[in-house]
Design an enzyme around this catalytic site. Structure first.
Site, mmCIF file in Angstrom:
data_model
loop_
_atom_site.group_PDB
_atom_site.id
_atom_site.type_symbol
_atom_site.label_atom_id
_atom_site.label_comp_id
_atom_site.label_asym_id
_atom_site.label_seq_id
_atom_site.Cartn_x
_atom_site.Cartn_y
_atom_site.Cartn_z
ATOM 1 C CG PHE A 17 -1.805 1.154 1.774
ATOM 2 C CD1 PHE A 17 -2.285 1.907 0.742
ATOM 3 C CD2 PHE A 17 -1.595 1.499 2.938
ATOM 4 C CE1 PHE A 17 -3.011 2.928 1.258
ATOM 5 C CE2 PHE A 17 -2.585 2.725 3.336
ATOM 6 C CZ PHE A 17 -3.163 3.093 2.250
ATOM 7 C CB THR A 135 3.584 1.810 13.048
ATOM 8 O OG1 THR A 135 2.473 2.064 13.582
ATOM 9 C CG2 THR A 135 4.446 0.898 13.782
ATOM 10 C CG ASP A 136 0.568 5.486 15.425
ATOM 11 O OD1 ASP A 136 0.379 4.350 14.855
ATOM 12 O OD2 ASP A 136 -0.647 6.114 15.218
ATOM 13 C CD GLU A 137 -0.509 -0.081 15.258
ATOM 14 O OE1 GLU A 137 -0.585 -1.258 15.903
ATOM 15 O OE2 GLU A 137 -1.217 -0.065 14.290
ATOM 16 C CE1 TYR A 159 2.989 -3.645 11.640
ATOM 17 C CE2 TYR A 159 1.722 -2.245 13.187
ATOM 18 C CZ TYR A 159 2.344 -2.402 12.223
ATOM 19 O OH TYR A 159 2.906 -1.407 11.313
ATOM 20 C CE LYS A 163 7.133 -1.264 11.142
ATOM 21 N NZ LYS A 163 7.577 -1.578 9.706
HETATM 22 P P1 NAD Z 1 1.393 -3.774 3.329
HETATM 23 O O1 NAD Z 1 0.830 -4.905 4.140
HETATM 24 O O2 NAD Z 1 0.285 -3.102 2.236
HETATM 25 O O3 NAD Z 1 2.583 -4.087 2.170
HETATM 26 C C1 NAD Z 1 3.707 -4.612 3.030
HETATM 27 C C2 NAD Z 1 4.469 -4.916 1.767
HETATM 28 O O4 NAD Z 1 5.689 -5.832 1.946
HETATM 29 C C3 NAD Z 1 3.767 -5.997 0.649
HETATM 30 O O5 NAD Z 1 3.967 -5.628 -0.699
HETATM 31 C C4 NAD Z 1 4.465 -7.103 0.984
HETATM 32 O O6 NAD Z 1 4.460 -8.217 -0.157
HETATM 33 C C5 NAD Z 1 5.896 -7.001 1.297
HETATM 34 N N1 NAD Z 1 6.689 -7.796 2.079
HETATM 35 C C6 NAD Z 1 5.937 -8.358 3.246
HETATM 36 N N2 NAD Z 1 6.995 -9.466 3.856
HETATM 37 C C7 NAD Z 1 8.123 -9.556 2.969
HETATM 38 C C8 NAD Z 1 9.264 -9.655 3.041
HETATM 39 N N3 NAD Z 1 9.935 -10.792 3.891
HETATM 40 N N4 NAD Z 1 10.343 -9.649 2.093
HETATM 41 C C9 NAD Z 1 10.084 -8.565 0.873
HETATM 42 N N5 NAD Z 1 8.702 -8.025 1.111
HETATM 43 C C10 NAD Z 1 7.854 -8.348 1.953
HETATM 44 O O7 NAD Z 1 1.829 -2.548 4.180
HETATM 45 P P2 NAD Z 1 1.741 -1.123 4.358
HETATM 46 O O8 NAD Z 1 0.360 -0.639 4.873
HETATM 47 O O9 NAD Z 1 1.932 -0.408 2.960
HETATM 48 O O10 NAD Z 1 3.021 -0.586 5.426
HETATM 49 C C11 NAD Z 1 4.067 -0.391 5.004
HETATM 50 C C12 NAD Z 1 4.899 -0.252 6.125
HETATM 51 O O11 NAD Z 1 4.515 0.946 6.683
HETATM 52 C C13 NAD Z 1 5.166 -1.331 6.980
HETATM 53 O O12 NAD Z 1 6.466 -1.524 7.704
HETATM 54 C C14 NAD Z 1 4.236 -0.745 8.247
HETATM 55 O O13 NAD Z 1 4.539 -1.189 9.486
HETATM 56 C C15 NAD Z 1 4.447 0.839 8.341
HETATM 57 N N6 NAD Z 1 3.134 1.696 8.402
HETATM 58 C C16 NAD Z 1 1.793 1.283 8.033
HETATM 59 C C17 NAD Z 1 0.735 2.166 8.448
HETATM 60 C C18 NAD Z 1 -0.599 1.988 7.860
HETATM 61 O O14 NAD Z 1 -1.608 2.720 8.247
HETATM 62 N N7 NAD Z 1 -0.752 1.070 7.037
HETATM 63 C C19 NAD Z 1 1.119 3.164 9.293
HETATM 64 C C20 NAD Z 1 2.238 3.541 9.876
HETATM 65 C C21 NAD Z 1 3.391 2.653 9.463
#
Ligand code: NAD
Length: 329
Positions: A17, A135-137, A159, A163
């Protein structure tokens, strides 16, 4: 300060995403004003259930773009990072709290061991920046006030704990080995291309299908919301203006209970509260997250997308992209 027209960037998790938003925005020139204008963007992604190459379709014929299918836990990742790589961004993660409750092991493997493996590669490659997307979490839960970057880490879900561990191992690579680490910690994101397991797209797609939305507990849990494009712009600011070895919160401006956001969506669809199905609360559900973002504001960052407009465009996107989400699950 890093930036300019010759950047070569390695983006792990770039088919997810937020990572895909970074890739699209950087290749489409939407981060030029912040100095991110790459000549090469390599996406490295394991394509788990959360990764989707359709997220990158719009840039797939760009000659600056390359995709490599791979796992961040693989020690061979070293050979996949271009020798002249300037910048590594680590978006790759297991990212869904509920899944971490059902099966924590893969969270420890990908989020902690995978990050360490990538840091090791960054150390050898001598990159100019390594950005760990966090993340804020990691801060836990806060009833009143907000966290600045110096607050202790008190994560509650597997999770969040994975992180937090990744943040600490990243900082240790900065202190011990001089890897040029920067960490961003962001609030809850919403926007296009988000897997429909997450609250906003799950609720939108349920309502589009005339189904009820499953709301945890009383719905009183509070989150801050940020549009994914603002998160990406915040990351770009940190790349350009951030100080090495530092952590930067990226906060959404809109604080809402889950019930508030549900009511907003119901109102948009002209539906009443009989469309809410209250379900048992998530185990260990954090009550409230709230970030203090003065530090990133001090390096010139401000969100652009107003919540109402952002959520409406997100609803429209899911309405018009049924094919995407029926194939994304
Ligand atoms: P997502 O789950 O949509 O995407 C994660 C991606 O990582 C996917 O494309 C997946 O195929 C890939 N992936 C997973 N395991 C893998 C591995 N072992 N090797 C290579 N690729 C791998 O996640 P997102 O929502 O896009 O989040 C991205 C980052 O941002 C994460 O680190 C998450 O902790 C952080 N984050 C997300 C949010 C949120 O609201 N979604 C908020 C703050 C921080």
């Amino acid at each position: 300060m890093l930036g300019g027209a010759n950047l070569k960037i390695f983006v792990t998790g770039g088919a997810g995403f937020i990572g895909s938003e970074f890739v699209r925005m950087s290749l489409n020139g939407n981060l030029k004003d912040i100095g991110i204008n790459p000549t090469k963007v390599v996406v490295y992604d394991a394509l788990t259930y959360a990764g989707n190459l359709n997220n990158l379709k719009s840039v797939s014929s760009d000659i600056r773009y390359e995709f490599i299918h791979g796992d961040i836990c693989d020690p061979q990742i070293l050979n996949k990072i271009p020798d002249d790589c300037d910048l590594i961004l680590n978006f790759a993660a297991e990212s869904h709290v509920d899944r971490s409750i059902d099966g924590p092991a893969v969270f420890v493997k990908t989020n902690i061991l995978g990050t360490q493996n990538l840091l090791e590669a960054a150390k050898i490659k001598d990159v100019k920046r390594f950005v760990q997307i966090s993340t804020d979490e990691v801060y836990g839960s806060i009833d009143t006030g907000s966290w600045d970057e110096l607050f202790p880490l008190r994560p509650n879900s597997p999770y969040a704990a994975s992180k937090a561990a990744a943040d600490l191992i990243s900082l240790s690579y900065y202190k011990t080995f001089g890897v040029p680490v920067l960490i961003t910690r962001c609030s809850n994101n919403y926007g296009y291309f988000q897997n429909i397991e997450k609250l906003v797209p799950l609720f939108i797609t349920n309502l589009l299908a005339g189904k009820k939305v499953p709301l945890y507990g009383s719905g009183k849990n509070i989150r801050e919301w940020i549009h994914v494009s603002d998160h990406v712009r915040g990351i770009a600011h940190v790349i350009k203006y951030g100080e090495l070895g530092e952590v930067y919160n990226i906060a959404g401006d809109t604080e809402l209970t889950n019930l508030d956001i549900t009511r907003m969506l119901l109102k948009y669809f002209n539906l009443d509260e009989t469309y809410i199905a209250y379900v048992s609360d998530r185990k260990g559900h954090d009550f409230r997250y709230a970030l203090n973002s003065s530090k990133i504001q001090n390096i010139g960052f401000k969100n652009k997308v107003e919540f109402k407009q952002g959520i409406e465009s997100t609803i429209l996107w899911y309405k018009n992209n049924k094919d995407w989400y029926t194939h994304a699950i």
